[in-house]
Design an enzyme around this catalytic site. Structure first.
Site, PDB file in Angstrom:
ATOM      1  N   GLU A  41      -7.329   9.106  -3.669  1.00  0.00           N
ATOM      2  CA  GLU A  41      -7.008   8.205  -4.895  1.00  0.00           C
ATOM      3  C   GLU A  41      -5.424   8.536  -4.734  1.00  0.00           C
ATOM      4  OE1 GLU A  41      -8.858   6.020  -8.241  1.00  0.00           O
ATOM      5  OE2 GLU A  41      -8.900   8.064  -8.677  1.00  0.00           O
ATOM      6  N   TYR A  97      -2.523  -0.073  -5.815  1.00  0.00           N
ATOM      7  CA  TYR A  97      -4.002   1.189  -5.600  1.00  0.00           C
ATOM      8  C   TYR A  97      -4.080   1.594  -4.601  1.00  0.00           C
ATOM      9  CZ  TYR A  97      -8.073   3.108  -6.813  1.00  0.00           C
ATOM     10  OH  TYR A  97      -8.896   3.847  -6.869  1.00  0.00           O
TER      11      TYR A  97
END
Length: 396
Positions: free
Chosen positions: A206, A118
């Site tokens: 993101e 991530y």
């Protein structure tokens, strides 16, 4: 301004970030043609069909599926296009899917196992610095990782004056447990990602997941991007990416007439001049036992036409049980605002919810007389607490 995944990937690719390649389609037939072209260009045998909506968690709602042949591409595309996709980040009604992304399969076999990470880039408002947040737990909700295993979330703060430094990119790659070719690739990926964030004037990038492929390539498999609206004048090409179908229609309408409007879930409509006063007014409504139904800043002008437009926007929400108008007459005179409210009310005919008007500042006394003598079902107030009490009364 939020972007679709494929649009975010276009920006990433323009700054040298390796992405999972794909093509957009709006019909099952287009999806099949996109899959054929993608196979020619990339050699992929399988295809990932992804719903393009402004919401995360698409996979949990059935908006991301793997197709192993062209027949499955057509079938899955037919299932996803036109569906109301419900995810943890949408309302119960979901969002209608108008288009899909047909993407290459990047989880192919090789010398090592693929790994998911991530990574996001955003502003840390507490320190006034940009921040890269990253974790070895890619593909999962970062909120869940933060709650259950917070030690697996790392942050790297970047001074805007110096930009990302080499040792910071190396530390990110090291903390992710990479070595060899994958280590070097991650350093390049992080540097390109930060450059994309900075130079595109974004408020959020993101990537979940960032993938280490079986042959040690590092790529963005997903992309959630929010651009800073205030900087869009510098990026006309990005501004053209806006998809109004994904936005609240009342907010879009308000923006087109120059009003700052944000839709909320409460029962008291607000009309205020100035963002700070609007925030204080919402607190006032909460203290009075209500919930704000919107944030609406009419700005420095509040003539009859503008007030009427604002009333119409507020009344589009069926949950509104009362309207509180809270105007400070500094730049604009209170009596002009009061006259605007009276004229707007008469133009609209009957308004079936109570209206409380608090006008303070230049000519506030004249404004109160105008409201009180108008013969309309409008209650006037002078003090903040007085307005709060009247809101409480009409909601009781």
């Amino acid at each position: 301004m939020n972007l679709h995944e494929y649009q975010g990937k276009e920006i990433l690719s323009s700054f040298g970030v390796r992405i999972q390649r794909g093509k957009v389609a709006t019909t099952p037939a287009e999806a099949v043609e996109a899959a054929k072209k993608l196979t020619e260009e990339t050699g992929t045998g399988w295809h990932v069909i992804k719903a393009q909506v402004h919401a995360g968690g698409r996979g949990k709602g059935g908006g991301v599926k793997l197709a192993k042949n062209l027949q499955e591409v057509e079938e899955i595309a037919g299932q996803i296009i036109g569906m109301n996709l419900v995810t943890p980040q949408t309302s119960a009604e979901g969002k209608k899917v108008h288009q899909i992304l047909v993407a290459e399969d990047v989880y192919y076999p090789g010398d090592s196992e693929p790994e998911e990470y991530y990574m996001s880039v955003l502003l840390n408002r507490g320190t006034g610095k940009n921040m890269i947040m990253y974790s070895t737990e890619g593909g999962m909700d970062i909120e869940e990782v933060a709650e259950k295993t917070p030690h697996l979330i790392f942050t790297e703060e970047i001074d805007p004056a110096t930009g990302l430094l080499g040792f910071q990119a190396r530390r990110i790659a090291f903390n992710l447990g990479l070595s060899g070719t994958a280590f070097k690739e991650m350093i390049k990926f992080v540097a390109a990602l930060y450059k994309a964030y900075s130079e595109s004037d974004s408020s959020l990038f993101e990537i979940n997941p960032v993938l280490k492929t079986s042959d040690d390539k590092i790529m963005a498999v997903d992309a959630k991007v929010s651009l800073d609206d205030n900087a869009l004048y510098r990026h006309k090409d990005y501004a053209a990416m806006r998809d109004k179908r994904e936005e609240n229609p009342v907010e879009v309408e308000a923006k087109e007439v120059g009003l700052n409007y944000v839709d909320l879930d409460g029962n008291v409509g607000c009309m205020v001049n100035g963002a700070g006063l609007a925030m204080a007014t919402m607190d006032l409504i909460k203290q009075a036992g209500g919930e704000p139904a919107n944030f609406l800043d009419v700005g420095g002008t509040a003539d009859a036409e503008r007030v009427e437009t604002a009333f119409n926007l507020i009344l589009k929400d069926p949950n509104v049980k009362a309207i509180l108008v809270n105007i400070f007459g500094g730049i604009v005179r209170c009596d002009r605002v009061a006259q605007g409210i009276v004229d707007a009310y008469k133009n609209m005919g009957t308004i079936n919810v109570p209206i409380i008007v608090r006008l303070q500042g230049t000519n506030a006394d004249i404004a109160k007389e105008l409201i009180d003598n108008s013969g309309l079902d409008v209650q006037s107030a002078v003090q903040f607490q007085e307005a709060a009490d009247k809101v409480q009364q009409v909601l009781a």
